[in-house]
Design a protein around this motif. Structure first.
Motif, short mmCIF file in Angstrom:
data_model
loop_
_atom_site.label_atom_id
_atom_site.label_comp_id
_atom_site.label_asym_id
_atom_site.label_seq_id
_atom_site.Cartn_x
_atom_site.Cartn_y
_atom_site.Cartn_z
N THR A 35 39.40 -41.16 128.54
CA THR A 35 38.08 -41.10 127.88
C THR A 35 36.94 -41.10 128.88
O THR A 35 35.80 -40.84 128.52
CB THR A 35 37.91 -42.25 126.88
OG1 THR A 35 37.94 -43.49 127.58
CG2 THR A 35 38.98 -42.22 125.82
N GLU A 56 39.04 -46.63 121.21
CA GLU A 56 37.74 -46.77 120.57
C GLU A 56 36.65 -45.97 121.28
O GLU A 56 35.75 -45.44 120.65
CB GLU A 56 37.34 -48.26 120.51
CG GLU A 56 35.98 -48.52 119.92
CD GLU A 56 35.78 -47.95 118.52
OE1 GLU A 56 34.68 -47.38 118.27
OE2 GLU A 56 36.68 -48.07 117.69
N ASN A 57 36.74 -45.88 122.59
CA ASN A 57 35.69 -45.17 123.32
C ASN A 57 35.94 -43.67 123.44
O ASN A 57 35.37 -43.00 124.29
CB ASN A 57 35.45 -45.81 124.69
CG ASN A 57 36.70 -45.94 125.50
OD1 ASN A 57 37.80 -45.70 125.00
ND2 ASN A 57 36.57 -46.33 126.75
N GLY A 59 34.69 -41.64 121.67
CA GLY A 59 33.36 -41.08 121.42
C GLY A 59 32.55 -40.84 122.68
O GLY A 59 31.52 -40.17 122.64
N ASN A 60 33.00 -41.38 123.82
CA ASN A 60 32.32 -41.13 125.09
C ASN A 60 32.56 -39.72 125.60
O ASN A 60 31.86 -39.26 126.50
CB ASN A 60 32.79 -42.12 126.16
CG ASN A 60 32.37 -43.53 125.85
OD1 ASN A 60 31.51 -43.78 125.01
ND2 ASN A 60 32.98 -44.48 126.53
N ARG A 62 31.76 -36.81 124.85
CA ARG A 62 30.79 -36.11 124.00
C ARG A 62 30.79 -34.59 124.10
O ARG A 62 30.23 -33.92 123.25
CB ARG A 62 29.39 -36.64 124.27
CG ARG A 62 29.24 -38.08 123.85
CD ARG A 62 27.83 -38.60 124.14
NE ARG A 62 27.75 -40.02 123.87
CZ ARG A 62 27.31 -40.53 122.74
NH1 ARG A 62 26.92 -39.74 121.77
NH2 ARG A 62 27.26 -41.83 122.58
N PRO A 79 38.95 -44.33 114.98
CA PRO A 79 37.78 -45.05 115.46
C PRO A 79 36.47 -44.40 115.00
O PRO A 79 36.34 -43.18 115.06
CB PRO A 79 37.90 -45.03 116.97
CG PRO A 79 38.92 -44.02 117.30
CD PRO A 79 39.74 -43.77 116.08
N SER A 81 33.77 -44.18 116.47
CA SER A 81 33.08 -43.48 117.56
C SER A 81 33.43 -42.00 117.62
O SER A 81 32.75 -41.23 118.29
CB SER A 81 33.39 -44.14 118.91
OG SER A 81 34.73 -43.89 119.29
N THR A 83 32.81 -39.95 115.53
CA THR A 83 31.65 -39.23 114.99
C THR A 83 30.63 -38.87 116.06
O THR A 83 29.73 -38.06 115.82
CB THR A 83 30.96 -40.04 113.88
OG1 THR A 83 30.49 -41.27 114.43
CG2 THR A 83 31.90 -40.32 112.73
N ASN A 84 30.77 -39.45 117.26
CA ASN A 84 29.90 -39.09 118.38
C ASN A 84 30.26 -37.74 118.98
O ASN A 84 29.51 -37.20 119.79
CB ASN A 84 29.97 -40.14 119.49
CG ASN A 84 29.41 -41.46 119.06
OD1 ASN A 84 28.62 -41.56 118.14
ND2 ASN A 84 29.84 -42.52 119.74
#
Length: 100
Positions: A35, A56-57, A59-60, A62, A79, A81, A83-84
């Motif tokens: 990630t 969980e991360n 979403g980083n 991007r 997770p 995130s 949605t990021n």
């Protein structure tokens, strides 16, 4: 080059844009270190034996356009995130044990 050894440092990982690690019989959890590849556009880890949850991360990451985790043994909630990942146009989480 055959017989050559190359060292990949944190200064070069930004060059990686797409990686397909499907069908490698990988086991265990998705390494959270993946990630950190914040410039990655495509990640395919389909048809391995990955377990645990989606980090969980996630979403980083991007810039991801495509995320394929098909056919693993992933479980737990998806997770929030995720949605990021606003550029994501291809998402395949099928054939896992995910909820949410």
């Amino acid at each position: 080059m055959k017989g050559s050894s190359y060292e990949y440092t944190t200064n070069t990982w930004y060059l990686l844009k797409y990686t397909d690690l499907s069908n490698n019989k990988f086991v265990g959890e998705i390494p959270v270190e993946l990630t950190a590849l914040s410039e990655l556009l495509g990640l395919k880890l389909a048809n391995n034996h990955l377990s645990g949850g989606i980090p969980e991360n996630i979403g980083n990451m991007r810039t991801l356009i495509s995320l394929d985790l098909l056919g693993n043994e992933l479980g737990g909630p998806i997770p929030p995130s995720i949605t990021n990942l606003t550029f994501l146009s291809h998402l395949n989480l099928s054939n896992n044990k995910l909820s949410g």
